[in-house]
Design a protein around this motif. Structure first.
Motif, PDB file in Angstrom:
ATOM      1  N   ALA A 169       0.867  -1.181   0.000  1.00  0.00           N
ATOM      2  CA  ALA A 169       0.000   0.000   0.000  1.00  0.00           C
ATOM      3  C   ALA A 169       0.899   1.224   0.000  1.00  0.00           C
ATOM      4  CB  ALA A 169      -0.901  -0.007   1.221  1.00  0.00           C
ATOM      5  N   CYS A 171       1.216   5.732  -0.835  1.00  0.00           N
ATOM      6  CA  CYS A 171       0.530   7.007  -1.007  1.00  0.00           C
ATOM      7  C   CYS A 171       1.564   8.100  -1.225  1.00  0.00           C
ATOM      8  CB  CYS A 171      -0.353   7.334   0.193  1.00  0.00           C
ATOM      9  SG  CYS A 171       0.572   7.714   1.695  1.00  0.00           S
ATOM     10  N   ASN A 175      -0.054  12.777   1.895  1.00  0.00           N
ATOM     11  CA  ASN A 175      -1.027  12.073   2.724  1.00  0.00           C
ATOM     12  C   ASN A 175      -0.295  11.514   3.949  1.00  0.00           C
ATOM     13  OD1 ASN A 175      -2.959  10.461   3.899  1.00  0.00           O
ATOM     14  ND2 ASN A 175      -3.671   9.560   1.979  1.00  0.00           N
ATOM     15  N   TYR A 178       0.709   7.705   5.943  1.00  0.00           N
ATOM     16  CA  TYR A 178       1.819   6.753   5.898  1.00  0.00           C
ATOM     17  C   TYR A 178       2.598   6.720   7.218  1.00  0.00           C
ATOM     18  CZ  TYR A 178       5.388  10.437   5.265  1.00  0.00           C
ATOM     19  OH  TYR A 178       6.236  11.504   5.428  1.00  0.00           O
ATOM     20  N   LEU A 187      -9.210   0.475   6.444  1.00  0.00           N
ATOM     21  CA  LEU A 187      -9.233   0.816   5.022  1.00  0.00           C
ATOM     22  C   LEU A 187     -10.633   1.237   4.567  1.00  0.00           C
ATOM     23  CD1 LEU A 187      -6.991  -2.010   3.504  1.00  0.00           C
ATOM     24  CD2 LEU A 187      -6.405   0.400   3.777  1.00  0.00           C
ATOM     25  N   VAL A 190     -10.617   4.997   4.163  1.00  0.00           N
ATOM     26  CA  VAL A 190      -9.508   5.635   3.435  1.00  0.00           C
ATOM     27  C   VAL A 190      -9.798   5.613   1.936  1.00  0.00           C
ATOM     28  CG1 VAL A 190      -7.035   5.566   2.935  1.00  0.00           C
ATOM     29  CG2 VAL A 190      -7.869   4.895   5.203  1.00  0.00           C
ATOM     30  N   VAL A 192      -9.311   5.136  -1.849  1.00  0.00           N
ATOM     31  CA  VAL A 192      -8.314   4.329  -2.547  1.00  0.00           C
ATOM     32  C   VAL A 192      -8.484   4.441  -4.061  1.00  0.00           C
ATOM     33  CG1 VAL A 192      -8.050   2.663  -0.675  1.00  0.00           C
ATOM     34  CG2 VAL A 192      -9.761   2.261  -2.450  1.00  0.00           C
ATOM     35  N   VAL A 235      -1.388   8.163  -8.192  1.00  0.00           N
ATOM     36  CA  VAL A 235      -1.250   8.254  -6.738  1.00  0.00           C
ATOM     37  C   VAL A 235      -0.092   9.181  -6.348  1.00  0.00           C
ATOM     38  CG1 VAL A 235       0.312   6.289  -6.331  1.00  0.00           C
ATOM     39  CG2 VAL A 235      -1.431   6.862  -4.631  1.00  0.00           C
ATOM     40  N   THR A 239      -4.013  12.179  -3.244  1.00  0.00           N
ATOM     41  CA  THR A 239      -3.887  11.783  -1.832  1.00  0.00           C
ATOM     42  C   THR A 239      -4.516  10.420  -1.558  1.00  0.00           C
ATOM     43  OG1 THR A 239      -5.902  13.036  -1.322  1.00  0.00           O
ATOM     44  CG2 THR A 239      -3.775  14.152  -0.980  1.00  0.00           C
ATOM     45  N   CYS A 240      -4.909   9.714  -2.623  1.00  0.00           N
ATOM     46  CA  CYS A 240      -5.457   8.359  -2.458  1.00  0.00           C
ATOM     47  C   CYS A 240      -4.373   7.384  -2.016  1.00  0.00           C
ATOM     48  CB  CYS A 240      -6.029   7.863  -3.793  1.00  0.00           C
ATOM     49  SG  CYS A 240      -7.736   8.310  -4.067  1.00  0.00           S
ATOM     50  N   LEU A 241      -4.826   6.288  -1.472  1.00  0.00           N
ATOM     51  CA  LEU A 241      -3.955   5.154  -1.189  1.00  0.00           C
ATOM     52  C   LEU A 241      -4.115   4.168  -2.336  1.00  0.00           C
ATOM     53  CD1 LEU A 241      -3.331   3.437   2.143  1.00  0.00           C
ATOM     54  CD2 LEU A 241      -4.260   2.030   0.318  1.00  0.00           C
ATOM     55  N   VAL A 261       2.484   2.511   3.168  1.00  0.00           N
ATOM     56  CA  VAL A 261       1.517   2.570   4.261  1.00  0.00           C
ATOM     57  C   VAL A 261       1.437   1.173   4.882  1.00  0.00           C
ATOM     58  CG1 VAL A 261      -0.869   3.026   4.910  1.00  0.00           C
ATOM     59  CG2 VAL A 261       0.204   4.371   3.084  1.00  0.00           C
TER      60      VAL A 261
END
Length: 301
Positions: A169, A171, A175, A178, A187, A190, A192, A235, A239-241, A261
Motif C-alpha cells: 500500500a 501514497c 497524505n 503513511y 481501510l 480511506v 483508494v 497516486v 492523496t489516495c492510497l 503505508v
C-alpha cells in the motif's frame, strides 16, 4: 517444416487480423495479404470472410487452422528430437509470450535479453495484458506461453511457479497516513485508487481482504485505472492510497515520491506462474524458455 505462407496464415488466423499478424511477423499488411491470397488460390477456396473491418475464418479456414496447429505440434516434437541428436541443429524459432503488466515492465526484459544472447535464432514477441486476458489469449492460441499472477486456475492449463512478489500500500507524502500503522478494517474509511477488473494485483488484494471478512466493494474507491504505470502516476499526484507491486515502485520509494503505508493484518503476497496449454509442456522452445527463466531468477534469490 511449415511453409512460409502457412506460418503467415497461422498468425492471421490466431489474431484474426492482417495488421496485427504483420506486426508480429515484422511484415507489411500487403505482404501478409499476398501470402494468404496465394494459399486461397492454391486451395481453390476462401480462408477468411471479410466483415467490415474484421475477419473470421471460413469453414475451410477453420479446417486448415486446426490441421496446421497439429502440424506445428509435430514440428516442435521433431525439432526437439533432432536437437537431442545433433548439437549443431539450431532451427529458426518464433515464440509469442504474453505477460501481465508487472512482469512485462519490471521482471521479464532482462531475461529476454539474456535468452536471445544464448539463442540468437529465436524471435520473441511479448504481449502486455492483464492476467485474465493473458489466460484468454493462451486458450485461444493467440500466444504460445503466458506469465500471470494471482488468478483462479483452470483445468486445461498447466501452471509452473516462477517467483513471488509483494504488493504494498502506497501514497503520496502529502497524505500523512503513511506515518501510521493501519488495520485492514481501517481501510473502509480511506479513499483508494485501484486497478481494473482482471488485474492480478487486484485479485491478490481482494483475496487478502476476504480473509478479513471485507469485500472489495466496501472500500471507498475514488478511481479505477488500467495498468500499473497509470495507477502509480495517479497516486503520486493525489492523496489516495493505492496497492502496487513493490518492484513497480522501488525507484519512487527510494526517492521519497511515494511512501509505504503499513497495514499490519493484511498479507499481500502474490505468485507469478508460467501458464501453458496442456500437452505443450515439453515442446521446444517453450520448455527451454521456462527452464531458462526459472534458473535466471533462482540465481538471484
Amino acid at each position: 517444416m511449415l511453409s512460409h505462407p502457412h506460418e503467415i496464415f497461422l498468425e492471421v488466423a490466431r489474431q484474426l487480423s492482417f495488421t496485427k499478424a504483420g506486426q508480429t511477423l515484422f511484415l507489411s499488411q500487403s505482404a501478409v495479404s499476398k501470402q494468404v491470397k496465394a494459399l486461397e488460390e492454391y486451395y481453390k477456396t476462401g480462408l477468411f470472410e471479410r466483415l467490415g473491418n474484421s475477419i473470421v475464418l471460413t469453414p475451410a479456414g477453420e479446417l486448415l487452422y486446426s490441421k496446421l496447429l497439429l502440424a506445428k505440434q509435430l514440428q516442435h516434437e521433431l525439432h526437439q528430437e533432432f536437437t537431442a541428436l545433433s548439437n549443431d541443429f539450431s532451427p529458426q524459432v518464433r515464440m509469442v509470450i504474453g505477460a501481465s503488466t508487472t512482469i512485462s515492465l519490471y521482471v521479464i526484459p532482462p531475461v529476454l535479453s539474456a535468452y536471445l544472447a544464448k539463442y540468437p535464432n529465436t524471435q520473441l514477441t511479448l504481449k502486455n495484458r492483464n492476467s485474465e486476458n493473458i489466460l484468454k489469449a493462451l486458450l485461444e492460441h493467440e500466444i504460445d506461453l503466458g506469465i500471470i499472477e494471482g488468478i483462479h486456475k483452470v483445468s486445461n492449463v498447466t501452471y509452473t511457479p516462477l517467483l513471488t512478489d509483494e504488493v504494498v500500500a502506497v501514497c503520496s507524502p502529502r497524505n500523512l497516513i503513511y506515518k501510521q500503522e493501519l488495520t485492514a478494517r481501517e481501510l473502509l474509511t480511506v479513499p483508494v485508487a485501484l486497478r481494473e477488473t482482471g488485474s492480478g494485483t487486484l485479485a491478490v488484494l481482494e483475496e487478502a481482504l476476504a480473509a478479513r471478512q471485507i469485500k472489495l466493494t466496501d472500500l471507498p474507491v475514488k478511481v479505477r485505472l488500467g495498468g500499473t504505470e497509470a495507477l502509480k502516476n495517479f497516486v503520486r499526484v493525489d492523496t489516495c492510497l493505492a496497492f502496487l507491486p513493490r518492484q513497480a515502485v522501488l525507484k519512487e520509494l527510494e526517492s521519497g515520491e511515494l511512501q509505504v503505508v503499513r497495514i499490519r493484518d493484511l498479507n499481500l503476497v502474490r505468485h507469478f506462474d508460467f501458464v501453458q496449454r496442456k500437452g505443450t509442456e515439453n515442446n521446444v522452445p517453450y520448455k527451454s524458455f521456462v527452464q531458462f527463466t526459472r534458473r535466471y531468477y533462482s540465481k538471484m534469490e
